[in-house]
Write a protein that holds these residues in place. Structure first.
Motif, PDB file in Angstrom:
ATOM      1  N   MET A  90       0.900  -1.269   0.046  1.00 47.51           N
ATOM      2  CA  MET A  90      -0.086  -0.102  -0.069  1.00 47.51           C
ATOM      3  C   MET A  90       0.902   1.345   0.017  1.00 47.51           C
ATOM      4  SD  MET A  90      -3.137   1.115   2.427  1.00 47.51           S
ATOM      5  CE  MET A  90      -2.036   1.093   4.120  1.00 47.51           C
ATOM      6  N   ARG A  91       0.651   2.284  -0.878  1.00 41.63           N
ATOM      7  CA  ARG A  91       1.307   3.639  -0.729  1.00 41.63           C
ATOM      8  C   ARG A  91       0.509   4.590   0.042  1.00 41.63           C
ATOM      9  NH1 ARG A  91       1.307   6.439  -5.209  1.00 41.63           N
ATOM     10  NH2 ARG A  91       3.616   6.864  -5.118  1.00 41.63           N
ATOM     11  N   ILE A  92       1.047   4.978   1.061  1.00 38.91           N
ATOM     12  CA  ILE A  92       0.470   5.739   2.076  1.00 38.91           C
ATOM     13  C   ILE A  92       1.221   7.161   2.319  1.00 38.91           C
ATOM     14  CG2 ILE A  92       1.533   4.766   3.897  1.00 38.91           C
ATOM     15  CD1 ILE A  92      -0.963   5.235   5.544  1.00 38.91           C
ATOM     16  N   ALA A  93       0.416   8.261   2.173  1.00 33.86           N
ATOM     17  CA  ALA A  93       0.987   9.528   2.415  1.00 33.86           C
ATOM     18  C   ALA A  93       0.541  10.168   3.694  1.00 33.86           C
ATOM     19  CB  ALA A  93       0.739  10.371   1.229  1.00 33.86           C
ATOM     20  N   PHE A  94       1.553  10.559   4.486  1.00 37.35           N
ATOM     21  CA  PHE A  94       1.354  11.292   5.705  1.00 37.35           C
ATOM     22  C   PHE A  94       1.327  12.587   5.479  1.00 37.35           C
ATOM     23  CE2 PHE A  94       2.141   7.107   7.324  1.00 37.35           C
ATOM     24  CZ  PHE A  94       1.235   6.931   8.192  1.00 37.35           C
ATOM     25  N   VAL A  95       0.707  13.704   6.124  1.00 40.13           N
ATOM     26  CA  VAL A  95       0.933  15.200   5.993  1.00 40.13           C
ATOM     27  C   VAL A  95       1.098  15.777   7.017  1.00 40.13           C
ATOM     28  CG1 VAL A  95      -0.399  17.236   5.063  1.00 40.13           C
ATOM     29  CG2 VAL A  95      -0.787  14.776   3.923  1.00 40.13           C
ATOM     30  N   LYS A  96       2.368  16.538   7.269  1.00 42.46           N
ATOM     31  CA  LYS A  96       2.602  17.202   8.447  1.00 42.46           C
ATOM     32  C   LYS A  96       3.137  18.537   8.134  1.00 42.46           C
ATOM     33  CE  LYS A  96       2.479  17.746  13.052  1.00 42.46           C
ATOM     34  NZ  LYS A  96       2.264  19.072  13.194  1.00 42.46           N
TER      35      LYS A  96
ATOM     36  N   ILE B  91       4.449  14.332   3.370  1.00 43.04           N
ATOM     37  CA  ILE B  91       4.302  15.738   2.547  1.00 43.04           C
ATOM     38  C   ILE B  91       4.365  16.819   3.533  1.00 43.04           C
ATOM     39  CG2 ILE B  91       2.617  17.279   1.068  1.00 43.04           C
ATOM     40  CD1 ILE B  91       1.226  14.657   0.353  1.00 43.04           C
ATOM     41  N   THR B  92       5.353  17.630   3.640  1.00 38.12           N
ATOM     42  CA  THR B  92       5.773  18.678   4.540  1.00 38.12           C
ATOM     43  C   THR B  92       6.101  19.948   3.831  1.00 38.12           C
ATOM     44  OG1 THR B  92       6.581  18.653   6.746  1.00 38.12           O
ATOM     45  CG2 THR B  92       7.954  17.614   4.958  1.00 38.12           C
ATOM     46  N   GLY B  93       6.228  20.939   4.979  1.00 38.03           N
ATOM     47  CA  GLY B  93       6.834  22.063   4.471  1.00 38.03           C
ATOM     48  C   GLY B  93       8.021  22.187   5.166  1.00 38.03           C
ATOM     49  N   SER B  94       8.567  21.585   6.093  1.00 34.38           N
ATOM     50  CA  SER B  94       9.540  21.571   6.852  1.00 34.38           C
ATOM     51  C   SER B  94       9.680  20.362   8.068  1.00 34.38           C
ATOM     52  CB  SER B  94       9.851  22.871   7.914  1.00 34.38           C
ATOM     53  OG  SER B  94      10.950  22.783   8.670  1.00 34.38           O
ATOM     54  N   TRP B  95      10.853  19.457   7.814  1.00 35.83           N
ATOM     55  CA  TRP B  95      10.951  18.384   8.778  1.00 35.83           C
ATOM     56  C   TRP B  95      12.302  18.230   8.655  1.00 35.83           C
ATOM     57  CZ3 TRP B  95       6.880  15.851  11.164  1.00 35.83           C
ATOM     58  CH2 TRP B  95       7.403  14.455  11.870  1.00 35.83           C
ATOM     59  N   LEU B  96      12.758  18.484  10.097  1.00 34.84           N
ATOM     60  CA  LEU B  96      14.309  18.453  10.554  1.00 34.84           C
ATOM     61  C   LEU B  96      14.830  17.098  10.489  1.00 34.84           C
ATOM     62  CD1 LEU B  96      14.138  21.593  12.644  1.00 34.84           C
ATOM     63  CD2 LEU B  96      14.537  21.557  10.237  1.00 34.84           C
ATOM     64  N   LEU B  97      13.867  16.070  10.986  1.00 32.19           N
ATOM     65  CA  LEU B  97      14.597  14.835  11.373  1.00 32.19           C
ATOM     66  C   LEU B  97      14.773  14.009  10.142  1.00 32.19           C
ATOM     67  CD1 LEU B  97      12.532  13.873  14.428  1.00 32.19           C
ATOM     68  CD2 LEU B  97      14.613  14.949  14.423  1.00 32.19           C
TER      69      LEU B  97
ATOM     70  N   HIS C  32       8.473  14.851   0.832  1.00 29.65           N
ATOM     71  CA  HIS C  32       8.133  15.548  -0.372  1.00 29.65           C
ATOM     72  C   HIS C  32       7.945  17.047   0.279  1.00 29.65           C
ATOM     73  CE1 HIS C  32       7.066  12.327  -3.120  1.00 29.65           C
ATOM     74  NE2 HIS C  32       6.646  11.850  -2.231  1.00 29.65           N
ATOM     75  N   ARG C  33       8.901  18.145   0.242  1.00 29.89           N
ATOM     76  CA  ARG C  33       8.841  19.287   0.701  1.00 29.89           C
ATOM     77  C   ARG C  33       8.144  19.995  -0.354  1.00 29.89           C
ATOM     78  NH1 ARG C  33      13.469  17.150   2.886  1.00 29.89           N
ATOM     79  NH2 ARG C  33      13.705  17.409   5.055  1.00 29.89           N
ATOM     80  N   VAL C  34       7.046  20.767   0.065  1.00 28.69           N
ATOM     81  CA  VAL C  34       6.255  21.669  -0.603  1.00 28.69           C
ATOM     82  C   VAL C  34       6.297  23.107  -0.221  1.00 28.69           C
ATOM     83  CG1 VAL C  34       4.293  19.883  -0.958  1.00 28.69           C
ATOM     84  CG2 VAL C  34       4.271  21.507   0.794  1.00 28.69           C
ATOM     85  N   ARG C  35       6.369  23.973  -1.402  1.00 28.61           N
ATOM     86  CA  ARG C  35       6.575  25.464  -1.157  1.00 28.61           C
ATOM     87  C   ARG C  35       5.245  25.971  -1.028  1.00 28.61           C
ATOM     88  NH1 ARG C  35      11.294  27.400  -5.278  1.00 28.61           N
ATOM     89  NH2 ARG C  35      11.076  29.123  -3.762  1.00 28.61           N
ATOM     90  N   TYR C  36       5.166  27.142  -0.223  1.00 28.18           N
ATOM     91  CA  TYR C  36       3.997  27.757  -0.127  1.00 28.18           C
ATOM     92  C   TYR C  36       4.039  29.270   0.433  1.00 28.18           C
ATOM     93  CZ  TYR C  36       4.466  25.794   4.475  1.00 28.18           C
ATOM     94  OH  TYR C  36       4.940  25.559   5.528  1.00 28.18           O
TER      95      TYR C  36
ATOM     96  N   ARG D 284      -0.686  14.317  -7.397  1.00 33.31           N
ATOM     97  CA  ARG D 284       0.351  13.917  -8.255  1.00 33.31           C
ATOM     98  C   ARG D 284       0.841  12.285  -7.707  1.00 33.31           C
ATOM     99  NH1 ARG D 284       2.465  19.124  -8.497  1.00 33.31           N
ATOM    100  NH2 ARG D 284       3.413  18.761  -6.501  1.00 33.31           N
ATOM    101  N   GLY D 285       0.890  12.220  -6.243  1.00 30.74           N
ATOM    102  CA  GLY D 285       1.267  10.856  -5.850  1.00 30.74           C
ATOM    103  C   GLY D 285       0.167   9.747  -6.074  1.00 30.74           C
ATOM    104  N   ARG D 286      -0.930   9.868  -6.155  1.00 28.67           N
ATOM    105  CA  ARG D 286      -2.053   9.024  -6.146  1.00 28.67           C
ATOM    106  C   ARG D 286      -1.903   7.929  -5.210  1.00 28.67           C
ATOM    107  NH1 ARG D 286      -5.161   9.521 -10.622  1.00 28.67           N
ATOM    108  NH2 ARG D 286      -4.480  11.263 -12.286  1.00 28.67           N
ATOM    109  N   TYR D 287      -1.919   8.437  -4.055  1.00 26.65           N
ATOM    110  CA  TYR D 287      -1.857   7.307  -2.864  1.00 26.65           C
ATOM    111  C   TYR D 287      -2.935   6.600  -2.446  1.00 26.65           C
ATOM    112  CZ  TYR D 287       2.495  10.539  -2.373  1.00 26.65           C
ATOM    113  OH  TYR D 287       3.379  11.212  -2.780  1.00 26.65           O
ATOM    114  N   ASP D 288      -2.973   5.280  -1.956  1.00 25.15           N
ATOM    115  CA  ASP D 288      -4.007   4.597  -1.758  1.00 25.15           C
ATOM    116  C   ASP D 288      -4.827   5.342  -0.513  1.00 25.15           C
ATOM    117  OD1 ASP D 288      -3.500   2.326  -3.203  1.00 25.15           O
ATOM    118  OD2 ASP D 288      -1.756   1.861  -2.167  1.00 25.15           O
ATOM    119  N   THR D 289      -4.062   5.978   0.454  1.00 23.64           N
ATOM    120  CA  THR D 289      -4.369   6.375   1.582  1.00 23.64           C
ATOM    121  C   THR D 289      -3.726   7.682   1.965  1.00 23.64           C
ATOM    122  OG1 THR D 289      -5.234   4.422   2.481  1.00 23.64           O
ATOM    123  CG2 THR D 289      -5.169   6.313   4.094  1.00 23.64           C
ATOM    124  N   VAL D 290      -4.391   8.922   2.320  1.00 21.68           N
ATOM    125  CA  VAL D 290      -3.632   9.988   2.651  1.00 21.68           C
ATOM    126  C   VAL D 290      -4.024  10.399   4.225  1.00 21.68           C
ATOM    127  CG1 VAL D 290      -3.283  12.467   2.196  1.00 21.68           C
ATOM    128  CG2 VAL D 290      -3.626  11.055   0.407  1.00 21.68           C
ATOM    129  N   VAL D 291      -3.244  10.544   4.995  1.00 21.31           N
ATOM    130  CA  VAL D 291      -3.499  10.719   6.547  1.00 21.31           C
ATOM    131  C   VAL D 291      -2.912  12.328   6.795  1.00 21.31           C
ATOM    132  CG1 VAL D 291      -3.082   9.997   8.933  1.00 21.31           C
ATOM    133  CG2 VAL D 291      -3.291   8.329   6.967  1.00 21.31           C
TER     134      VAL D 291
END
Length: 382
Positions: free
Chosen positions: A1-7, A37-43, A51-55, A77-84
């Motif tokens: 399963m392809r899963i995307a987390f958003v923070k 999918i994130t704007g800033s993740w330091l770890l 995937h760092r997005v700009r906004y 674009r990613g066409r994930y099975d589940t987005v959390v």
């Protein structure tokens, strides 16, 4: 399963970040293809694809709306099975409502803030944006994961039965390798030595950022009536205003500010009691961590963590932070409990609330979405 987390961003010492990191690790261990999918993740997030997005970042409102839209484009674009999503966004299959219901927080603030702040809040574009994004998140999500019954009830009350039917409760978990009563004696001695305190000194701990919301003002006020009791405060808020508050109450010599702590286990071991007289908290991890270390807790019914407090066994719950008499009585009782040598029994009350169990229950919610996309959520991505 392809899963995307958003923070949207990584905040050091954030509770949601800890839950997300553990969940991503469990997903990769089970063979899922995991994306963030994130704007800033330091770890370091390997083997997760980041995937760092700009906004736009000119204002708080622009950041929130901009990230939601940018993350939606990336998810399309990613066409994930589940987005959390771990933020209030407008495209996810599952929304983790880890910060509680914003309208409830705005209503709660009226209980302790001056009237003019309420006027400014009502006129705030940022707060209006949060409310709009939250309502959209509730509407488009197939499932809503909360970390307490309190938040689940707030969602039902504010957003109705349709939203209530989507809710799944997944309590936070604690890492029992880091937070355990076995290490109490040595870590207690080391922490008290660092603070310049002896074993005979009575010590309260206050942990968390957002000092006003979490009731530090009320705790400092109550400290005036608690003779020979010290308070240590950990969190990233600037201490200046609170040092002045302690001076005004005549207790500055008994209050220590230590800033945020990367590993707070020694902090909990060193204290006799954790006190969080909060006005609004979905479920603070500090409560669970303290209990796992065998340190009792005093909190209020405005915290989701009150649901795991067993009065007289692992702590006490008061109705309101500003009830000074009730809070003082609870602190006295909590100090007696903390000094009674029952740390192992206290830790046992949360023995099944591990990070592994938390991840397992969250994965069960994700399993409901496996191989599908929410019809409403998917339509937002078109």
């Amino acid at each position: 399963m392809r899963i995307a987390f958003v923070k949207q961003k990584y905040v050091p010492f954030g509770g949601g970040e800890g839950v997300l990191q553990r969940l991503m690790a469990e997903c990769t261990a089970r063979g899922f293809e995991v994306h963030l999918i994130t704007g800033s993740w330091l770890l370091e997030a390997a083997p997760v694809t980041v995937h760092r997005v700009r906004y736009p970042r000119l204002s708080r409102e622009a950041r929130m709306r901009g990230f939601s839209r940018a993350a939606a484009r990336e998810a399309r674009r990613g066409r994930y099975d589940t987005v959390v999503s771990f933020d209030r966004t407008e495209f996810q299959d599952i929304w983790r409502a880890g910060e509680g219901v914003h309208l409830v927080w705005l209503q709660r603030r009226r209980l302790f803030e001056p009237w003019w702040k309420g006027v400014l809040t009502a006129a705030s574009h940022a707060h209006r944006c949060i409310l709009r994004l939250e309502r959209t998140a509730v509407e488009v999500s197939r499932l809503i994961v909360t970390n307490s019954k309190m938040v689940a009830a707030d969602i039902a009350r504010v957003y109705g039965r349709k939203a209530e039917a989507k809710v799944r409760i997944v309590y936070n978990g604690v890492d029992r390798c880091l937070f355990r009563p076995d290490d109490k004696k040595d870590q207690r001695r080391a922490f008290r030595c660092e603070m310049g305190l002896t074993e005979g000194d009575l010590l309260l701990a206050f942990v968390g950022s957002g000092f006003r919301r979490k009731g530090l003002r009320e705790l400092i006020t109550v400290l005036r009536s608690l003779r020979r009791v010290f308070l240590v405060v950990a969190g990233r808020d600037p201490p200046g205003p609170w040092i002045r508050r302690a001076r005004a109450c005549g207790v500055a010599g008994r209050v220590r500010f230590v800033g945020p702590r990367q590993n707070p286990a020694g902090f909990y071991h060193g204290a006799d009691l954790l006190v969080l007289p909060t006005w609004f908290d979905a479920f603070p991890n500090s409560t669970l961590e303290a209990l796992a270390c065998g340190t009792p807790v005093v909190t209020t019914r405005f915290s989701g963590s009150a649901e795991i407090i067993q009065p007289g066994r692992n702590g006490f719950v008061v109705d309101r932070p500003d009830d000074s008499s009730a809070l003082a009585d609870a602190v006295h009782a909590g100090l007696e409990l903390g000094r009674s040598g029952v740390s192992r029994q206290i830790a046992e009350t949360v023995a099944d609330m591990t990070v592994e169990k938390c991840a397992e229950r969250f994965l069960a919610a994700i399993g409901e979405m496996a191989g599908t996309r929410s019809e409403v959520g998917s339509s937002c991505l078109r």
